[in-house]
Design a protein around this motif. Structure first.
Motif, PDB file in Angstrom:
ATOM      1  N   ILE A  67       0.832  -1.205   0.000  1.00  0.00           N
ATOM      2  CA  ILE A  67       0.000   0.000   0.000  1.00  0.00           C
ATOM      3  C   ILE A  67       0.863   1.251   0.000  1.00  0.00           C
ATOM      4  CG2 ILE A  67      -1.563   1.378   1.435  1.00  0.00           C
ATOM      5  CD1 ILE A  67      -3.006  -1.151   2.182  1.00  0.00           C
TER       6      ILE A  67
ATOM      7  N   ASP B 272       0.969   3.942  -2.881  1.00  0.00           N
ATOM      8  CA  ASP B 272       0.630   5.349  -2.625  1.00  0.00           C
ATOM      9  C   ASP B 272       1.743   6.286  -3.069  1.00  0.00           C
ATOM     10  OD1 ASP B 272      -1.826   4.734  -1.627  1.00  0.00           O
ATOM     11  OD2 ASP B 272      -1.291   4.960   0.476  1.00  0.00           O
TER      12      ASP B 272
ATOM     13  N   ILE C 293      -6.731  -1.760  -5.655  1.00  0.00           N
ATOM     14  CA  ILE C 293      -5.485  -1.018  -5.823  1.00  0.00           C
ATOM     15  C   ILE C 293      -4.879  -1.289  -7.202  1.00  0.00           C
ATOM     16  CG2 ILE C 293      -3.095  -0.840  -5.017  1.00  0.00           C
ATOM     17  CD1 ILE C 293      -4.138  -1.337  -2.192  1.00  0.00           C
TER      18      ILE C 293
ATOM     19  N   GLY D  18      -9.142   2.027   0.708  1.00  0.00           N
ATOM     20  CA  GLY D  18      -7.746   1.870   1.124  1.00  0.00           C
ATOM     21  C   GLY D  18      -7.507   2.390   2.529  1.00  0.00           C
TER      22      GLY D  18
END
Length: 423
Positions: free
Chosen positions: A246, A250, A311, A352
């Motif tokens: 993640i 990001d 994602i 998320g």
């Protein structure tokens, strides 16, 4: 069965708004982000009014951005000493005092460039303690099954405030003077502190101790120094393959967001679409509008979809959008593409951040969030530099390169089994 429709479908979008503490938190966060938008316009305009130099403006904005980036890890690690609510309140009232002081100095004619630089640095420093806390506080305000709609409502309010802040700030300056905008800004932050101070958090059972960092011995208390807490947050984030993915994702999205949606939009509007500043405004409005619609759609959907697949899907969606921006030269087609990209960003973002808040222990949550934020802060200026260089050769090279980065990122996400199974 005595199951209501709401129980079967999950909490409705507006369910969190029934809770007084959530309404207070929503109002406080929206006012803070509105104040952030005010501050950017006010600092920019008053600096140009004093000096007429865009280089000096860059210095002032850098004085604000650098401390925020450097100290966010510190801010995220202080939740073990102070609660997220306390950090938000203290930061809000301190920013209110700073903005009021700058506004009064400007009205009296005593404001100098160096004073502006110091005020900007102080603002960025204090803001570094607010940002991780505003994300990590939510699990202590609403129950876990309300996190998704609560994040959707907070996200919608934040996006409206982010657009409205600079616009309203510009109107205030046009109708009065730049120092007045600082005073209005101070009122926004003061009200934010007042609202958040009235938030009542939920009782929580004692959190289990976090896993010891490298070198720590089992059975011994974890180190409590600030440096040790920062290190433990970084180690915790890196050890979990889901969190690691993640954070890397990001960072990649921030890199592919900052340059293309600033340098890229400006280049498209001026050199490709030939629409000037009006077209640039339409592109930015389409991105913000799409993101708000996506955020609300995520809150309406509810449930717990496979976040890892979302994602990867977002990475692919953005890659396709970037490729189209490099190829299409029609204003309506570009606007629709940007709108769709914004929708995907807003939609995935709800799930998320909800996953992180739901699955990370509260004693380490703020530190994990601060790691994610710091890497995003670091990626943004690098993206601006790279995209600025690529834009010299044309929009196809810039948007195409970013599309390639996003496509590779999406494939890497799909390659991780633990990430694909995330809910």
């Amino acid at each position: 069965m005595a199951t209501t429709l709401e129980d079967r479908a999950g909490p409705r979008l507006w369910t969190p708004a029934r809770h007084r503490s959530f309404r207070l938190l929503w109002a406080g966060q929206s006012l803070s982000l509105l104040g952030d938008g005010f501050s950017v316009v006010a600092f920019s305009w008053i600096t140009l009014s004093l000096t007429g130099s865009t280089l000096t403006l860059g210095y002032v904005l850098a004085f604000q951005a650098v401390p925020r980036a450097l100290l966010t890890l510190v801010g995220g690690s202080l939740t073990g000493t102070w609660s997220a609510r306390t950090l938000m309140v203290a930061s809000s009232w301190t920013r209110a005092a700073l903005m009021a002081a700058v506004g009064l100095a400007g009205l009296s004619g005593d404001l100098t460039v160096w004073a502006l630089c110091l005020a900007a640095a102080a603002f960025g420093t204090v803001d570094a303690f607010f940002q991780p806390a505003r994300v990590s506080i939510l699990p202590s305000v609403v129950e876990k099954d309300l996190l998704t709609p609560a994040n959707a409502l907070l996200g919608a309010g934040s996006r409206v405030a982010a657009v409205a802040g600079p616009a309203v700030g510009g109107v205030v300056i046009a109708m009065s003077d730049a120092p007045v905008a600082f005073l209005v800004d101070a009122v926004c932050f003061a009200l934010c502190g007042l609202f958040v101070a009235r938030v009542r958090t939920l009782p929580r059972p004692p959190a289990p101790p976090a896993a010891p960092a490298d070198g720590a011995e089992a059975g011994k208390p974890a180190a409590t120094s600030l440096g040790a807490r920062i290190r433990e947050g970084v180690v915790y984030t890196w050890r979990d393959p889901r969190l690691r993915t993640i954070v890397v994702f990001d960072t990649a999205v921030n890199f592919c967001y900052a340059g293309p949606f600033t340098v890229g939009f400006a280049t498209l509007a001026d050199q490709v679409l030939r629409g000037g500043s009006a077209t640039l405004g339409v592109l930015n409005g389409s991105l913000a509008g799409g993101a708000m619609l996506g955020t609300l759609a995520g809150g309406l959907m509810g449930g717990r979809p496979r976040v890892g697949l979302l994602i990867a899907g977002l990475a692919g969606w953005l890659a396709a959008g970037m490729a189209l921006l490099g190829l299409v030269h029609s204003t309506p087609a570009v606007v629709l593409t940007v709108l769709a990209m914004g929708f995907a960003i807003g939609f995935q973002g709800v799930f998320g951040v909800s996953w992180i808040q739901r699955n990370i222990p509260e004693d380490v949550l703020s530190r994990v969030i601060s790691v994610d934020m710091v890497l995003g802060y670091a990626a943004a200026p690098l993206s601006l530099i790279v995209c600025g260089a690529l834009a010299r050769t044309g929009t196809f090279a810039m948007f195409g390169g970013v599309a390639l980065v996003l496509a590779v990122t999406g494939l890497a996400v799909l390659a991780s089994r633990p990430v694909r199974a995330m809910r």
